[in-house]
Design a protein around this motif. Structure first.
Motif, short mmCIF file in Angstrom:
data_model
loop_
_atom_site.label_atom_id
_atom_site.label_comp_id
_atom_site.label_asym_id
_atom_site.label_seq_id
_atom_site.Cartn_x
_atom_site.Cartn_y
_atom_site.Cartn_z
N CYS A 20 -4.37 -6.20 9.70
CA CYS A 20 -3.10 -5.97 8.99
C CYS A 20 -3.41 -5.15 7.74
O CYS A 20 -4.35 -5.44 7.01
CB CYS A 20 -2.46 -7.29 8.60
N SER A 21 -2.61 -4.14 7.50
CA SER A 21 -2.83 -3.24 6.39
C SER A 21 -2.12 -3.73 5.13
O SER A 21 -0.90 -3.90 5.13
CB SER A 21 -2.32 -1.84 6.75
N LEU A 26 2.47 -3.67 1.27
CA LEU A 26 2.96 -3.44 -0.10
C LEU A 26 4.03 -2.36 -0.13
O LEU A 26 5.04 -2.50 -0.83
CB LEU A 26 1.80 -3.06 -1.03
N ALA A 27 3.83 -1.29 0.62
CA ALA A 27 4.83 -0.22 0.67
C ALA A 27 6.14 -0.73 1.28
O ALA A 27 7.22 -0.40 0.80
CB ALA A 27 4.30 0.97 1.46
N SER A 28 6.04 -1.55 2.31
CA SER A 28 7.25 -2.10 2.94
C SER A 28 7.98 -3.06 2.00
O SER A 28 9.21 -3.06 1.93
CB SER A 28 6.88 -2.83 4.23
N ALA A 29 7.22 -3.87 1.27
CA ALA A 29 7.84 -4.78 0.30
C ALA A 29 8.53 -4.00 -0.82
O ALA A 29 9.65 -4.34 -1.22
CB ALA A 29 6.79 -5.73 -0.28
N VAL A 34 13.56 -2.03 -3.37
CA VAL A 34 14.37 -0.90 -3.82
C VAL A 34 15.70 -0.87 -3.09
O VAL A 34 16.76 -0.65 -3.68
CB VAL A 34 13.60 0.43 -3.66
N CYS A 35 15.67 -1.12 -1.79
CA CYS A 35 16.91 -1.15 -1.00
C CYS A 35 17.83 -2.29 -1.45
O CYS A 35 19.04 -2.10 -1.58
CB CYS A 35 16.61 -1.29 0.49
N ALA A 36 17.25 -3.45 -1.70
CA ALA A 36 18.06 -4.59 -2.16
C ALA A 36 18.66 -4.30 -3.54
O ALA A 36 19.83 -4.62 -3.79
CB ALA A 36 17.20 -5.85 -2.22
N ALA A 37 17.91 -3.66 -4.41
CA ALA A 37 18.44 -3.28 -5.72
C ALA A 37 19.57 -2.27 -5.58
O ALA A 37 20.59 -2.35 -6.28
CB ALA A 37 17.33 -2.73 -6.60
N VAL A 127 1.16 4.00 14.02
CA VAL A 127 0.56 4.28 12.72
C VAL A 127 -0.73 3.48 12.57
O VAL A 127 -0.78 2.30 12.90
CB VAL A 127 1.53 3.91 11.58
N VAL A 128 -1.77 4.15 12.07
CA VAL A 128 -3.03 3.48 11.77
C VAL A 128 -3.34 3.75 10.31
O VAL A 128 -3.56 4.90 9.91
CB VAL A 128 -4.18 4.00 12.66
N ALA A 129 -3.32 2.70 9.50
CA ALA A 129 -3.65 2.83 8.08
C ALA A 129 -5.17 2.77 7.91
O ALA A 129 -5.87 2.14 8.71
CB ALA A 129 -2.99 1.72 7.28
N ALA A 130 -5.68 3.43 6.89
CA ALA A 130 -7.12 3.49 6.66
C ALA A 130 -7.71 2.11 6.41
O ALA A 130 -8.86 1.85 6.78
CB ALA A 130 -7.44 4.42 5.49
N ASP A 131 -6.94 1.21 5.81
CA ASP A 131 -7.47 -0.12 5.55
C ASP A 131 -7.30 -1.08 6.73
O ASP A 131 -7.64 -2.25 6.65
CB ASP A 131 -6.88 -0.72 4.27
#
Length: 150
Positions: A20-21, A26-29, A34-37, A127-131
């Protein structure tokens, strides 16, 4: 011989386990907050601040559920075959298999691979994240993607 950080024989498929990346989480959270705000700001003008909290909370919950559902559908491991890439879920069941037909890389942090073939009607992008993988596997995927699209 060591290829992509794994000890395998030349020409043999190489299976890479995806973690799990943290970066994607973090980007999704941040995106969900931002969307909720934004929902709260827009709804406050129409229904008041208290009712806007309910709406923004509902938007945050919907985005959270969508992300969890999306994450569960992602491959747990991928196998680099001579013909292309195969992806497997957590139980080892194949999700898709085919050759790489599209590739994008962003800042050496994220790869997006499009795979077609194997009975799929259209290309499947993932998508494959580096981490999410070790450095050697990430580099091997990037090289394979670059060469497959040229």
């Amino acid at each position: 011989m060591t290829q992509a950080g794994l000890d395998v024989e030349p020409g043999a498929p190489r299976r890479v386990t995806l973690r799990c990346s943290r970066t994607v989480r973090l980007a999704s959270a941040a995106f969900a907050l931002v969307c909720a705000a934004a929902v709260h700001v827009c709804a406050t003008a129409h229904v008041g601040a208290i009712d806007a909290l309910w709406l923004s909370g509902a938007a945050l919950a919907a985005l959270g559920v969508s992300f969890v559902r999306h994450e569960r559908g992602q491959p747990a491991s991928i196998e680099l075959t001579p013909e292309g890439v195969a992806a497997f879920d957590r139980t080892g069941r194949p999700l898709f298999q085919g050759r790489i037909v599209g590739f994008a890389q962003w800042a050496e942090r994220v790869l997006v691979l499009a795979v077609a073939g194997g009975g799929m009607r259209r290309a499947k992008a993932f998508v494959v994240a580096a981490d999410a993988v070790d450095a050697a596997a990430f580099r091997a995927l990037a090289v394979r993607g670059r060469h497959a699209t040229h």
